[in-house]
Design an enzyme around this catalytic site. Structure first.
Site, PDB file in Angstrom:
ATOM      1  N   GLY A 114      -6.887   7.139   4.446  1.00  0.00           N
ATOM      2  CA  GLY A 114      -5.833   6.654   3.344  1.00  0.00           C
ATOM      3  C   GLY A 114      -4.931   5.632   3.727  1.00  0.00           C
ATOM      4  O   GLY A 114      -4.588   6.055   4.896  1.00  0.00           O
ATOM      5  N   SER A 115      -4.089   5.890   3.025  1.00  0.00           N
ATOM      6  CA  SER A 115      -2.515   5.412   2.804  1.00  0.00           C
ATOM      7  C   SER A 115      -1.986   6.892   3.396  1.00  0.00           C
ATOM      8  O   SER A 115      -2.784   7.854   3.035  1.00  0.00           O
ATOM      9  CB  SER A 115      -2.475   5.195   1.977  1.00  0.00           C
ATOM     10  N   GLU A 145      -6.919  10.977   8.752  1.00  0.00           N
ATOM     11  CA  GLU A 145      -6.373   9.174   8.844  1.00  0.00           C
ATOM     12  C   GLU A 145      -6.037   8.226   8.154  1.00  0.00           C
ATOM     13  O   GLU A 145      -6.576   8.254   7.055  1.00  0.00           O
ATOM     14  CB  GLU A 145      -8.175   8.939   9.741  1.00  0.00           C
ATOM     15  N   LEU A 146      -4.416   7.943   9.087  1.00  0.00           N
ATOM     16  CA  LEU A 146      -4.186   7.747   7.568  1.00  0.00           C
ATOM     17  C   LEU A 146      -3.579   6.106   8.439  1.00  0.00           C
ATOM     18  O   LEU A 146      -4.505   5.076   9.359  1.00  0.00           O
ATOM     19  CB  LEU A 146      -2.561   8.110   7.354  1.00  0.00           C
ATOM     20  N   GLY A 147      -2.292   6.005   7.792  1.00  0.00           N
ATOM     21  CA  GLY A 147      -2.014   4.521   8.533  1.00  0.00           C
ATOM     22  C   GLY A 147      -1.591   3.939   9.798  1.00  0.00           C
ATOM     23  O   GLY A 147      -1.825   4.858  10.696  1.00  0.00           O
ATOM     24  N   GLU A 202       3.845  -0.998   6.951  1.00  0.00           N
ATOM     25  CA  GLU A 202       2.346  -1.327   7.628  1.00  0.00           C
ATOM     26  C   GLU A 202       2.273  -2.609   6.289  1.00  0.00           C
ATOM     27  O   GLU A 202       2.716  -1.606   5.426  1.00  0.00           O
ATOM     28  CB  GLU A 202       1.214   0.150   7.491  1.00  0.00           C
TER      29      GLU A 202
END
Length: 491
Positions: A236-237, A258-260, A386
């Site tokens: 996510g963010s 696991e991010l932006g 982002e």
């Protein structure tokens, strides 16, 4: 890999207003409507799980997990193969539902189903791989290390590619011997959760091993705090990921984030501009830019920047926007009004700071026109943040050193790409980019399921999921030594 007959695998009447624990049971939280972004019409009603539901699920998962871990590898592998077979049989139904629920094109829904099938087969294959190593040791002692499941893994998945981004954690976590409690985004509870529940239910997964509980932030926080959960896999963010890491870390859980991303595509002056424009357009506008790997910065050599920008403008004008799930357009809607307003604000603020809108910058309902911004520099929101919207941001550079500096001028570090026929030069530039994934002569959006997938900095916490990384993430090492008889010690 499609079928002509509808299988009705989803059975909306069964899932409506229920959560999944091996059976479909009522939840304690409020019931909300799941809205199709392209039409604004409700698709189904879905019950939201609350903290009490999460606690029950985590206890149940912890009780069910030991028997699953003790089951023979061939028997476990068969469950994943059967789930893959069910997905193949229901391919058309599932692809359309994923496209509608996410606001994506039908080919995007089909892609998610294909990749989910690959992930299920890979999970089955994990069970035929070695689960440990024999270590050197003193004579008369057997020393080995083996992979042990964590126990219960909590998975929190997002709305943009919900089926793939849930399955890529659920399948390998189960294959490694864990039980899973999955909290999909409440905007995509079917694609990100109930669809997976139905596949495993049909495949005969023992009850209690998979729980699917759509919910808002309190449900996610309860999952991160629950003492029965030993690992959290979050996609996510970056802002939400920081909160997940804080809560889970305080409770001594392993966390995979696991991010932006703000992913640069560097186009050198010797690149074929038609190919470069095609790559840049795909990377920036695929699924309306709502991808963590989306091409967030198009860094073009100053001698070709204007020409590349014109080609992108032409492509933007040629792209249709509408109900892509029904084949009416190339691009669909953004997921919700809040996200659309954020994208538009970034574009507007960047123009106020000196950027130029070459095309786009307009919207109708949730449909944002593919947009090209030029004249973007560091300090502008379009450079720094982002986007998660269909905006191609063009930045010019004069030298390779400047391109590297601009590409690394971000807190993110997920994906990067370079386009040039000069492979050695491109690879030399790539060696100096701060990214978890690097692509030479391609754009930034790429994943083959068999590769380690992860980022650096604000894009993740240094881990990876997928392929050989799955054993590292979803198990921990246990060291074992064996002797015929105990030794005599001086004490």
């Amino acid at each position: 890999m499609s079928v002509s007959e509808t299988t009705h695998l989803l059975q909306p009447s069964l899932e409506a207003e229920c959560v999944f624990n091996g059976d479909w049971v009522p939840a304690s939280g409020q019931v909300i409507g799941v809205i199709e972004p392209a039409t604004g019409e409700p698709m189904m009603r879905c019950a939201m799980a609350d903290a009490a539901d999460v606690a029950v699920a985590c206890r149940s998962a912890a009780l069910a997990q030991p028997a699953w871990a003790a089951m023979g590898p061939r028997e476990r592998a068969q469950v994943f193969r059967k789930a893959a077979e069910c997905a193949e049989q229901a391919f058309d139904e599932l692809a359309l539902y994923v496209a509608r629920e996410t606001g994506g094109a039908l080919f995007k829904g089909a892609h998610e189903v294909r990749e989910a099938i690959v992930l299920l087969h890979q999970a089955a294959g994990m069970l035929s791989e070695p689960h440990g190593v024999v270590l050197p040791s003193a004579a008369g002692r057997l020393s080995y290390a083996r992979r042990q499941p964590h126990g219960v893994v909590g998975v929190i998945s997002p709305f943009n590619f919900p089926l793939v981004l849930s399955m890529r954690s659920v399948a390998p976590a189960l294959a490694a011997g864990n039980a899973v409690v999955l909290k999909p985004d409440p905007q995509t509870p079917v694609s990100g959760g109930f669809l997976i529940a139905r596949l495993f239910e049909a495949a005969g997964l023992p009850k209690g091993l998979l729980h699917v509980l759509p919910g808002a932030a309190p449900a996610g926080e309860a999952l991160c705090r629950d003492p029965n959960v030993r690992m959290i896999a979050f996609t996510g963010s970056t802002a939400a990921g920081r909160k997940v890491a804080e809560v889970a870390g305080r409770n001594l859980k392993k966390v995979a984030l696991e991010l932006g991303g703000k992913n640069p595509l560097i186009v050198l002056e010797d690149a074929d501009l038609d190919l470069a424009a095609s790559n840049a357009a795909w990377g920036a506008w695929l699924h309306q830019g709502q991808i963590c790997m989306a091409t967030g910065l198009i860094l073009a050599h100053h001698t070709i920047a204007a020409a590349l920008t014109r080609k992108l403008v032409d492509k933007a004008r040629a792209l249709t926007v509408g109900n892509a799930a029904r084949g009416e357009a190339a691009l669909g809607p953004l997921i919700n009004k809040r996200q659309l307003e954020r994208v538009h604000a970034i574009v507007h603020d960047s123009v106020q700071a000196g950027a130029r809108i070459e095309v786009g910058g307009e919207y109708d309902r949730l449909f944002y026109r593919p947009t090209v911004l030029s004249g973007v520099r560091p300090g502008m929101r379009a450079f720094d943040e982002e986007m998660f919207g269909p905006v191609a941001t063009v930045v010019s550079f004069a030298t390779d050193e400047e391109a590297i500096e601009l590409a690394n001028l971000t807190e993110y570090g997920l994906s990067a790409a370079i386009i040039s026929p000069s492979i050695g030069r491109a690879m030399a530039i790539g060696e100096r980019l701060d990214c978890g994934m690097l692509h030479i002569n391609d754009q930034t959006v790429a994943d083959e399921c068999s590769n380690p997938f992860g980022g650096r900095g604000a894009s993740g916490n240094g881990g990876s999921v997928g392929g050989p990384a799955d054993w590292d993430e979803y198990t921990q090492w246990q060291w074992v030594t064996v002797k015929d008889t105990p030794p005599t010690y001086p004490f």
